[in-house]
Design a protein around this motif. Structure first.
Motif, short mmCIF file in Angstrom:
data_model
loop_
_atom_site.label_atom_id
_atom_site.label_comp_id
_atom_site.label_asym_id
_atom_site.label_seq_id
_atom_site.Cartn_x
_atom_site.Cartn_y
_atom_site.Cartn_z
N ASP A 281 -37.23 -19.95 11.87
CA ASP A 281 -36.26 -18.87 11.69
C ASP A 281 -35.59 -19.02 10.34
O ASP A 281 -35.43 -20.13 9.82
CB ASP A 281 -35.21 -18.88 12.81
CG ASP A 281 -35.84 -18.71 14.19
OD1 ASP A 281 -36.69 -17.82 14.34
OD2 ASP A 281 -35.49 -19.49 15.09
N VAL A 284 -29.99 -15.01 8.20
CA VAL A 284 -29.79 -13.70 7.60
C VAL A 284 -28.72 -13.77 6.52
O VAL A 284 -28.84 -13.15 5.46
CB VAL A 284 -29.43 -12.67 8.68
CG1 VAL A 284 -29.10 -11.32 8.05
CG2 VAL A 284 -30.58 -12.53 9.67
N GLU A 294 -28.11 -13.43 16.49
CA GLU A 294 -28.14 -12.31 15.55
C GLU A 294 -28.05 -12.77 14.10
O GLU A 294 -28.29 -11.96 13.18
CB GLU A 294 -27.01 -11.33 15.85
CG GLU A 294 -25.61 -11.90 15.71
CD GLU A 294 -25.11 -12.59 16.97
OE1 GLU A 294 -23.91 -12.90 17.05
OE2 GLU A 294 -25.94 -12.81 17.89
N THR A 297 -33.46 -14.51 11.72
CA THR A 297 -34.64 -13.65 11.84
C THR A 297 -35.87 -14.54 11.83
O THR A 297 -35.95 -15.53 11.10
CB THR A 297 -34.70 -12.64 10.68
OG1 THR A 297 -35.86 -11.82 10.82
CG2 THR A 297 -34.74 -13.33 9.33
N SER A 298 -36.85 -14.19 12.66
CA SER A 298 -38.07 -14.99 12.76
C SER A 298 -38.93 -14.83 11.51
O SER A 298 -39.05 -13.73 10.96
CB SER A 298 -38.87 -14.58 14.00
OG SER A 298 -38.13 -14.82 15.18
N GLY A 342 -36.13 -9.93 6.10
CA GLY A 342 -37.31 -10.52 6.73
C GLY A 342 -38.00 -11.45 5.76
O GLY A 342 -37.74 -11.46 4.56
#
Length: 426
Positions: A281, A284, A294, A297-298, A342
């Motif tokens: 991960d 963000v 939250e 992000t993977s 991402g």
């Protein structure tokens, strides 16, 4: 000849007592002999766990000696190695220093500084700072895994040795690294509080990228080359937000066991490219909390699509890792915050022939792509359209007309007077 024994703990500072000339007689009565010991002080009970900056304790079972784990540092302008510097708990750092040898061949066999075993053999590391001399056996590591107040859980040491030559007047430089990371077994996801923020909340350009694997937070890193172009086994470059990077090095696969198959070689190169801390991960924001889903992000991982497991002469192995990161500025125009949208790990493979020894050139590329969608620029200030009555200037027009009429009548009257006067004069 004076001999001084420091009383202050290392890693801390104490204000020394100001001694005046008139105070010497008083101290002479108390310490006026050839030697003296420090006054006995009441030792407080040992802490139940390590605190930041505390020296890490080690225990020599053969001699029943309690000592400290030490990390050599350089001293003075010459940068010579000083071996008595203790390693502080949670004080992750790398040091370098220089050693000089009059006879390198002899020192290589007798000097403990050149013996890798002297850095880990015959001693164990205390999980917590206790005074007991009997401690449970455990693995010795210089990469120290801890779990908060539960103490040190695991310690490991790694080496990279090189062949050196020379006899008289030889010198070499040594590097030492101490690294701490949290154990996910006891306190998963707490390392984010130990690492410095990379922004609050948005990322700051140049700050390390935060990655996580099973709740353990680390900095994203890529391959780093040594002076001879080979891939470093332990040192890696930290990926910094907003800065594109490209590194390359030569990875040695020698010797390859005869029973090794293609999958073994592939996995060995995958591990070299992604490093010891595999990323699952990506944070963000720069202030992401590991317990907040939250905030993460993977990472999309795309391995080589072409496989050649059925070939006996060659194997498709990864040689290039492209780390592609999409980010954008969000929030108010006055204070936009950089956030990651991402990321993808994209591997490229090439065929590798099966040989007893192989040197594979590896490349890592990191690219940041700005996906910010800026709003339309403002169209300027609105104009005021006020409608006035059509006869708003009527009073002024009337006054002007009246003034104009008065002037005309005056001129005509003067002309008539002049004409009449001229007639009468004749």
């Amino acid at each position: 000849f004076f001999c001084f024994q420091p009383l202050a703990k290392l890693n801390y500072f104490q204000q020394p007592q100001d001694i005046k000339e008139s105070d010497f007689l008083k101290f002479l009565e108390k310490y006026g002999r050839h030697s003296f010991s420090a006054p006995s002080q009441t030792q407080s009970s040992a802490s139940a766990f390590y605190r930041a900056g505390d020296p890490i304790l080690i225990y020599f079972e053969s001699s029943s000696v309690l000592s400290m784990l030490r990390q050599p540092v350089k001293m003075g302008a010459s940068g010579l190695c000083v071996d008595e510097n203790p390693a502080g708990f949670l004080d992750s750092k790398s040091t370098s220093c220089t050693r000089f040898f009059t006879n390198l061949s002899k020192s290589c066999l007798s000097d403990p500084a050149l013996d890798a075993a002297s850095y880990y053999r015959d001693f164990t590391v205390l999980k917590v700072p206790i005074n007991d001399t009997v401690v449970p056996s455990m693995k010795v590591i210089y990469e120290i895994e801890f779990s908060g107040t539960h103490g040190i859980q695991n310690v490991s040491v790694q080496f990279r040795v090189s062949n050196v030559s020379g006899d008289s007047g030889s010198s070499l430089q040594q590097h030492f690294t101490l690294h701490f990371w949290v154990s996910s077994l006891f306190l998963p996801g707490t390392l984010s509080h130990m690492l410095p923020r990379s922004g609050n909340p948005g990322y700051i350009t140049g700050a390390p990228l935060l990655i996580a694997n099973n709740g353990v937070v680390q900095h994203m890193s890529i391959l780093r080359s040594e002076g001879d172009g080979s891939c470093s086994q332990f040192l890696r470059h930290t990926v910094q937000f907003g800065r594109n990077m490209r590194t390359g090095c030569k990875f040695s696969l020698s010797p390859i066991p005869e029973e090794s198959n293609c999958s073994y070689i592939q996995q060995k190169l995958y591990n070299a490219l992604q490093g010891m801390h595999r990323a699952e991960d990506l944070a963000v924001t720069g202030s992401a909390q590991s317990n907040q889903a939250e905030d993460w992000t993977s990472i999309l991982i795309q391995n080589c699509s072409v496989q050649a497991a059925n070939s006996t002469s060659y194997c498709m192995v990864p040689v290039t890792l492209e780390i592609q990161i999409l980010w954008a500025r969000v929030g108010l125009l006055s204070i936009p915050q950089a956030q990651i949208l991402g990321a993808r790990y994209f591997y490229q493979c090439h065929p590798l022939k099966f040989q007893s020894t192989n040197v594979v050139p590896l490349t890592t590329v990191v690219t940041f792509t700005d996906m910010t969608e800026w709003p339309e620029p403002p169209r300027g200030q609105p104009q005021m359209h006020q409608k006035l009555p059509f006869d708003i200037f009527f009073p002024f027009k009337v006054a002007m007309n009246m003034e104009r009429t008065y002037r005309s009548d005056l001129v005509i009257s003067l002309l008539l007077i002049l004409i009449i006067s001229s007639i009468l004069c004749y």
